[in-house]
Write a protein that holds these residues in place. Structure first.
Motif, PDB file in Angstrom:
ATOM      1  N   HIS A  63       4.162  10.001 -18.102  1.00  0.00           N
ATOM      2  CA  HIS A  63       4.520   9.016 -17.082  1.00  0.00           C
ATOM      3  C   HIS A  63       5.977   9.204 -16.715  1.00  0.00           C
ATOM      4  CE1 HIS A  63       6.005   7.088 -20.702  1.00  0.00           C
ATOM      5  NE2 HIS A  63       4.802   7.293 -21.213  1.00  0.00           N
ATOM      6  N   ILE A  64       6.424   8.404 -15.766  1.00  0.00           N
ATOM      7  CA  ILE A  64       7.769   8.585 -15.223  1.00  0.00           C
ATOM      8  C   ILE A  64       8.860   8.326 -16.274  1.00  0.00           C
ATOM      9  CG2 ILE A  64       7.951   6.213 -14.314  1.00  0.00           C
ATOM     10  CD1 ILE A  64       9.274   9.426 -12.612  1.00  0.00           C
ATOM     11  N   HIS A  65       8.516   7.625 -17.358  1.00  0.00           N
ATOM     12  CA  HIS A  65       9.550   7.325 -18.351  1.00  0.00           C
ATOM     13  C   HIS A  65       9.747   8.445 -19.383  1.00  0.00           C
ATOM     14  CE1 HIS A  65       9.272   3.486 -16.452  1.00  0.00           C
ATOM     15  NE2 HIS A  65       8.052   3.270 -16.911  1.00  0.00           N
ATOM     16  N   ASN A  66       8.661   9.168 -19.714  1.00  0.00           N
ATOM     17  CA  ASN A  66       8.880  10.221 -20.727  1.00  0.00           C
ATOM     18  C   ASN A  66       9.030  11.625 -20.122  1.00  0.00           C
ATOM     19  OD1 ASN A  66       6.193  10.726 -20.098  1.00  0.00           O
ATOM     20  ND2 ASN A  66       5.417  10.571 -22.192  1.00  0.00           N
ATOM     21  N   ILE A  67       8.564  11.825 -18.899  1.00  0.00           N
ATOM     22  CA  ILE A  67       8.638  13.182 -18.328  1.00  0.00           C
ATOM     23  C   ILE A  67      10.095  13.666 -18.167  1.00  0.00           C
ATOM     24  CG2 ILE A  67       8.096  14.604 -16.308  1.00  0.00           C
ATOM     25  CD1 ILE A  67       5.455  13.089 -16.055  1.00  0.00           C
ATOM     26  N   PRO A  68      11.028  12.820 -17.686  1.00  0.00           N
ATOM     27  CA  PRO A  68      12.413  13.324 -17.588  1.00  0.00           C
ATOM     28  C   PRO A  68      12.960  13.807 -18.936  1.00  0.00           C
ATOM     29  CG  PRO A  68      12.195  11.268 -16.375  1.00  0.00           C
ATOM     30  CD  PRO A  68      10.917  11.455 -17.133  1.00  0.00           C
ATOM     31  N   LYS A  69      12.567  13.112 -20.008  1.00  0.00           N
ATOM     32  CA  LYS A  69      13.053  13.522 -21.335  1.00  0.00           C
ATOM     33  C   LYS A  69      12.466  14.885 -21.732  1.00  0.00           C
ATOM     34  CE  LYS A  69      13.258   8.741 -22.829  1.00  0.00           C
ATOM     35  NZ  LYS A  69      12.468   7.716 -23.462  1.00  0.00           N
ATOM     36  N   LEU A  70      11.195  15.092 -21.375  1.00  0.00           N
ATOM     37  CA  LEU A  70      10.568  16.382 -21.688  1.00  0.00           C
ATOM     38  C   LEU A  70      11.233  17.518 -20.909  1.00  0.00           C
ATOM     39  CD1 LEU A  70       7.072  14.873 -21.868  1.00  0.00           C
ATOM     40  CD2 LEU A  70       7.733  16.693 -23.449  1.00  0.00           C
ATOM     41  N   ILE A  71      11.581  17.243 -19.659  1.00  0.00           N
ATOM     42  CA  ILE A  71      12.250  18.285 -18.856  1.00  0.00           C
ATOM     43  C   ILE A  71      13.617  18.600 -19.458  1.00  0.00           C
ATOM     44  CG2 ILE A  71      13.251  18.817 -16.593  1.00  0.00           C
ATOM     45  CD1 ILE A  71      11.094  16.997 -15.350  1.00  0.00           C
ATOM     46  N   ALA A  72      14.331  17.539 -19.841  1.00  0.00           N
ATOM     47  CA  ALA A  72      15.682  17.741 -20.376  1.00  0.00           C
ATOM     48  C   ALA A  72      15.633  18.517 -21.696  1.00  0.00           C
ATOM     49  CB  ALA A  72      16.367  16.393 -20.565  1.00  0.00           C
ATOM     50  N   ALA A  73      14.761  18.082 -22.604  1.00  0.00           N
ATOM     51  CA  ALA A  73      14.703  18.744 -23.912  1.00  0.00           C
ATOM     52  C   ALA A  73      14.030  20.115 -23.814  1.00  0.00           C
ATOM     53  CB  ALA A  73      13.946  17.864 -24.905  1.00  0.00           C
ATOM     54  N   THR A 121      11.185  15.277  -6.556  1.00  0.00           N
ATOM     55  CA  THR A 121       9.799  15.161  -6.099  1.00  0.00           C
ATOM     56  C   THR A 121       9.750  14.908  -4.596  1.00  0.00           C
ATOM     57  OG1 THR A 121       9.378  14.116  -8.195  1.00  0.00           O
ATOM     58  CG2 THR A 121       7.645  13.978  -6.593  1.00  0.00           C
ATOM     59  N   LYS A 122      10.649  14.048  -4.150  1.00  0.00           N
ATOM     60  CA  LYS A 122      10.714  13.762  -2.715  1.00  0.00           C
ATOM     61  C   LYS A 122      11.072  15.037  -1.946  1.00  0.00           C
ATOM     62  CE  LYS A 122      12.591  10.084   0.131  1.00  0.00           C
ATOM     63  NZ  LYS A 122      13.685   9.174   0.381  1.00  0.00           N
ATOM     64  N   ARG A 123      11.973  15.809  -2.538  1.00  0.00           N
ATOM     65  CA  ARG A 123      12.374  17.075  -1.899  1.00  0.00           C
ATOM     66  C   ARG A 123      11.164  18.019  -1.786  1.00  0.00           C
ATOM     67  NH1 ARG A 123      16.365  18.607  -5.388  1.00  0.00           N
ATOM     68  NH2 ARG A 123      17.823  17.367  -4.189  1.00  0.00           N
ATOM     69  N   ASN A 124      10.428  18.141  -2.884  1.00  0.00           N
ATOM     70  CA  ASN A 124       9.272  19.047  -2.873  1.00  0.00           C
ATOM     71  C   ASN A 124       8.203  18.573  -1.886  1.00  0.00           C
ATOM     72  OD1 ASN A 124      10.509  20.590  -4.806  1.00  0.00           O
ATOM     73  ND2 ASN A 124       9.267  19.845  -6.511  1.00  0.00           N
ATOM     74  N   ARG A 125       7.948  17.267  -1.924  1.00  0.00           N
ATOM     75  CA  ARG A 125       6.911  16.724  -1.040  1.00  0.00           C
ATOM     76  C   ARG A 125       7.320  16.934   0.439  1.00  0.00           C
ATOM     77  NH1 ARG A 125       3.734  15.456   2.075  1.00  0.00           N
ATOM     78  NH2 ARG A 125       2.340  13.668   2.240  1.00  0.00           N
ATOM     79  N   GLU A 128       1.420   9.578  -5.447  1.00  0.00           N
ATOM     80  CA  GLU A 128       1.747  10.893  -4.908  1.00  0.00           C
ATOM     81  C   GLU A 128       2.894  11.538  -5.700  1.00  0.00           C
ATOM     82  OE1 GLU A 128       1.776  11.483  -0.351  1.00  0.00           O
ATOM     83  OE2 GLU A 128       3.818  11.122  -0.987  1.00  0.00           O
ATOM     84  N   LYS A 129       3.884  10.707  -6.013  1.00  0.00           N
ATOM     85  CA  LYS A 129       5.035  11.210  -6.779  1.00  0.00           C
ATOM     86  C   LYS A 129       4.576  11.844  -8.095  1.00  0.00           C
ATOM     87  CE  LYS A 129       8.061   8.234  -8.825  1.00  0.00           C
ATOM     88  NZ  LYS A 129       9.173   7.272  -8.787  1.00  0.00           N
ATOM     89  N   MET A 130       3.673  11.154  -8.793  1.00  0.00           N
ATOM     90  CA  MET A 130       3.242  11.665 -10.090  1.00  0.00           C
ATOM     91  C   MET A 130       2.501  12.998  -9.953  1.00  0.00           C
ATOM     92  SD  MET A 130       4.734   9.391 -11.729  1.00  0.00           S
ATOM     93  CE  MET A 130       4.510  10.216 -13.298  1.00  0.00           C
ATOM     94  N   HIS A 131       1.714  13.144  -8.889  1.00  0.00           N
ATOM     95  CA  HIS A 131       1.027  14.429  -8.688  1.00  0.00           C
ATOM     96  C   HIS A 131       2.021  15.550  -8.391  1.00  0.00           C
ATOM     97  CE1 HIS A 131      -3.278  13.594  -8.948  1.00  0.00           C
ATOM     98  NE2 HIS A 131      -2.988  12.387  -8.508  1.00  0.00           N
ATOM     99  N   TYR A 132       3.013  15.243  -7.583  1.00  0.00           N
ATOM    100  CA  TYR A 132       4.000  16.286  -7.265  1.00  0.00           C
ATOM    101  C   TYR A 132       4.807  16.675  -8.504  1.00  0.00           C
ATOM    102  CZ  TYR A 132       3.117  16.848  -2.316  1.00  0.00           C
ATOM    103  OH  TYR A 132       2.525  17.180  -1.127  1.00  0.00           O
ATOM    104  N   SER A 162       0.842  -1.211   0.000  1.00  0.00           N
ATOM    105  CA  SER A 162       0.000   0.000   0.000  1.00  0.00           C
ATOM    106  C   SER A 162       0.870   1.251   0.000  1.00  0.00           C
ATOM    107  CB  SER A 162      -0.913   0.032   1.226  1.00  0.00           C
ATOM    108  OG  SER A 162      -1.805  -1.055   1.195  1.00  0.00           O
ATOM    109  N   VAL A 163       1.881   1.252   0.840  1.00  0.00           N
ATOM    110  CA  VAL A 163       2.770   2.412   0.922  1.00  0.00           C
ATOM    111  C   VAL A 163       3.464   2.638  -0.423  1.00  0.00           C
ATOM    112  CG1 VAL A 163       4.897   3.254   1.980  1.00  0.00           C
ATOM    113  CG2 VAL A 163       3.141   2.207   3.407  1.00  0.00           C
ATOM    114  N   ASP A 164       3.901   1.555  -1.033  1.00  0.00           N
ATOM    115  CA  ASP A 164       4.591   1.648  -2.326  1.00  0.00           C
ATOM    116  C   ASP A 164       3.667   2.243  -3.395  1.00  0.00           C
ATOM    117  OD1 ASP A 164       6.789   1.292  -3.910  1.00  0.00           O
ATOM    118  OD2 ASP A 164       6.417  -0.826  -4.336  1.00  0.00           O
TER     119      ASP A 164
END
Ligand code: SF4
Length: 644
Positions: free
Chosen positions: A538-548, A563-567, A513-517, A505-507
């Motif tokens: 999703h978590i696989h394409n968002i880093p590429k969008l941020i980088a490009a 995300t952990k830092r922001n949360r 939560e990570k995706m919302h943040y 459940s925690v996982d």
């Protein structure tokens, strides 16, 4: 842009690229600014409270549906950090004017509005707008400024009168939860009008466009292939597709009516379906989208004799169900409520709560002088008084939690649908769901729809259906989530409340939560991302969008850490303001079957997973690992952290 309304000053300050790397934008940098500048003892209505309009990092780029403005402040209702977001068109327009954020502090002695036109920024008199509706104000300003393309975020009468659940309305959207409109009104700010015509540059345009095109292609695929096995409003993308669908069996029979107490299991008949379809088709002028989004999950609503407004999502039904009325009434009262600028989730509950107190004899005729006899009439009567803070309306304007305390005589038992002093969705369920238990308890956003998503709300009946679901579920960060879902049964050992297990459940909660943040830092609409099953982002394409897009070196691990830092920083702001484990509980009757021992274990495990102590306070070690040692230092000095 820094605006001090007490001094009437306007200052432009460069965005610090180091902070952008650490927190991205939107909610992340908003939280950092609040932490740095607003002392924890600050009253939400103090001139020292900030109201921050922060665009997401990728707003204004061609990333589809990347249009969110994150608004952050201290909430008068929860007394904690509030962050609510609005879609529409405002954030991209602000980017085109050349700004990432507008930070408001101080209080204006008279009502004003801001006019931002590229480099020209003015604080202007708004006395002629006093008492005007939130939608009306947007139209007046566009005409007055002779800028039909200006985007205007405005408050109505509720915000001016500091109603704790006042919203900020803008285009086809609003920032509604936690009383941001009240803070805006307290600052004497009626509206912010923006027009921008500059460019937004992206780091690697060709690569970025390629990624955006992939997102678009997937949106089209998902639209043509809704997720089978889930309710229609979740099968497609977008904020729940309330404006497109006519079948309301699920909401009307599963959500609660009145003051969230009555379930009507056989409500949805053929006759109701026909009548509501006719109503919907007669008032829905067209389906509409936010900036750069093809989904069209909102609608323009025109009821003859009422002002035209935009509606989306569950507010279609909140007034209807609170008043035990019908759809026609819902559309009419929502028109008035939108002009007043109030939260469509809290407001109907507050009014239903008042009528329940009246029926119970806790409030009497003396409290409701001249109130009509019919329920619909009573709802209009109450709404008018709440936004003006007249008579009993003055007490109700503080929401059910504070109103119940002020009324006393047992009224507290009627404010039964709150978490952290804030009204929740009118839901009362049977068996405890461990995933939802954690999200309800620990979510800092106070709104379940902005915490959940990604993982199905309930198990699928057959293994065949589950296998079909996981087959093309490439959005998962790891294949173990597929197994969690395959193993989840409706009955037996592997069903709620003991499955998903505590650790699983925690996982799952952590992923959602990570995706919302992430969305809230980038400005992505949750309807295309974190709120949805199998979304295009999703978590696989968002880093590429941020980088490009932003030219920031990014991968999944780094994004997870940010995300952990922001949360954790949002949590730190709230810990500084007194939030503790004891506050983290769902409404007592949210589930009929409760499991106190299991619930304690769930909270223990969640806190541990996050690197927090058993009271929900981030440990010194966690803070250091996230680059937040300055928080640890502050907490140690105040005795909040002892011995690490
Ligand atoms: S999915 Fe809906 S709410 Fe989200 S950006 Fe598109 S139209 Fe707006």
């Amino acid at each position: 842009m820094e605006i001090d309304l007490s001094r009437g000053s306007i200052e432009r300050v460069e965005t610090d690229p180091k902070l952008t790397e650490l927190h991205l934008g939107g909610l992340g940098t908003n939280a950092k600014i609040l932490w740095d500048r607003v002392p924890p003892e600050t009253d939400p209505f103090s001139p020292d409270n900030l109201l921050i309009f922060g665009t997401g990092l990728l707003c204004g780029t061609p990333a589809p549906g990347c249009n969110r403005t994150m608004l952050s402040t201290l909430s008068p209702q929860t007394r904690l950090m509030a962050f609510s977001m609005m879609g529409g068109f405002w954030a991209p327009e602000l980017k085109y004017a050349g700004y990432d954020k507008v930070i408001i502090r101080g209080k204006s002695p008279k009502l004003v509005y801001l006019w931002i036109h590229n480099d020209k920024v003015e604080i202007r008199d708004a006395s002629h707008l006093r008492g005007k509706g939130a939608v009306e104000t947007q139209d007046i300003l566009r005409r007055e400024l002779k800028e039909p393309k200006a985007q205007v975020a405005a408050i109505g009468l509720a915000g001016e009168n500091r109603v704790y659940f006042a919203s900020i309305e803008q285009g086809r959207s609003s920032a509604s939860r936690q009383g941001l409109g009240a803070v805006m009104g307290d600052k004497g700010l009626k509206a912010i009008a923006v027009r921008g015509t500059k460019d937004v540059n992206v780091a690697r345009p060709a690569e970025f466009m390629e990624l955006c095109n992939e997102v678009m292609k997937y949106i089209q695929f998902r639209e043509a292939n809704p997720v089978p096995g889930v309710i229609p409003i979740l099968g497609r993308l977008g904020s729940p597709q309330e404006m497109a669908i006519h079948d309301e069996k699920w909401h009307t029979e599963n959500f609660m009516w009145g003051n969230a107490r009555t379930r009507r299991k056989d409500f949805w008949t053929d006759d109701i379906h026909k009548a509501w379809t006719a109503t919907m088709d007669s008032v829905r002028t067209r389906l509409i989208s936010c900036y750069n989004c093809p989904i069209k999950c909102g609608a323009t609503i025109s009821v003859p004799g009422h002002s035209t407004y935009m509606m989306k999502c569950f507010s279609k039904l909140t007034y209807v169900m609170a008043a035990f009325s019908d759809l026609d009434f819902g559309f009419k009262i929502a028109s008035r409520a939108t002009e007043y600028g109030v939260d469509g989730y809290s407001t109907p509950q507050v009014m239903a709560f008042a009528l329940e107190l009246y029926e119970a004899g806790i409030l009497t005729d003396d409290d409701f002088p001249g109130m009509p006899a019919d329920t619909e009439g009573r709802f209009y009567w109450l709404l008018d008084r709440i936004v003006r803070r007249e008579g009993i309306g003055d007490i109700l304007a503080n929401g059910t939690h504070w109103a119940a305390l002020a009324i006393g005589k047992g009224a507290e038992a009627y404010a039964h649908n709150n978490i952290k002093k804030h009204e929740q969705l009118p839901l009362k369920l049977s068996m405890l769901n461990p995933i939802y238990f954690l999200m309800y308890c620990t979510g800092e956003k106070m709104n379940i729809t902005q915490i959940e998503g990604q993982f199905p709300q309930a198990p699928f009946p057959t293994m065949e259906e589950r296998e079909a679901f996981v087959k093309d579920w490439f959005q998962v960060p790891d294949d173990r989530y597929k197994q969690y879902f395959l193993d989840w049964e409706i009955r037996g050992e592997r069903s709620n409340p003991y499955y998903p297990t505590v650790d699983i459940s925690v996982d799952i909660v952590d992923w959602q939560e990570k995706m919302h943040y992430i969305d809230d830092a980038l400005g992505l609409c949750a309807g295309l991302s974190s709120f949805h099953l199998k979304p295009p982002y999703h978590i696989h394409n968002i880093p590429k969008l941020i980088a490009a897009g932003a030219g920031i070196d990014m991968d999944e691990a780094k994004l997870t850490q940010i995300t952990k830092r922001n949360r954790t920083l949002v949590r730190a702001v709230n810990i500084g303001r007194g939030l503790r484990r004891a506050d983290e509980k769902p409404p007592e009757d949210h589930w009929k079957k409760r499991f106190p021992e299991l619930e304690e274990k769930l909270l223990d495990a969640y806190y541990k997973f996050k690197g927090w102590d058993p009271d929900g306070i981030p440990t010194k070690e966690t803070l250091a690992e996230l680059g937040l040692s300055y928080v640890a230092k502050d907490f140690e000095a105040k005795g909040i952290i002892k011995n690490g």
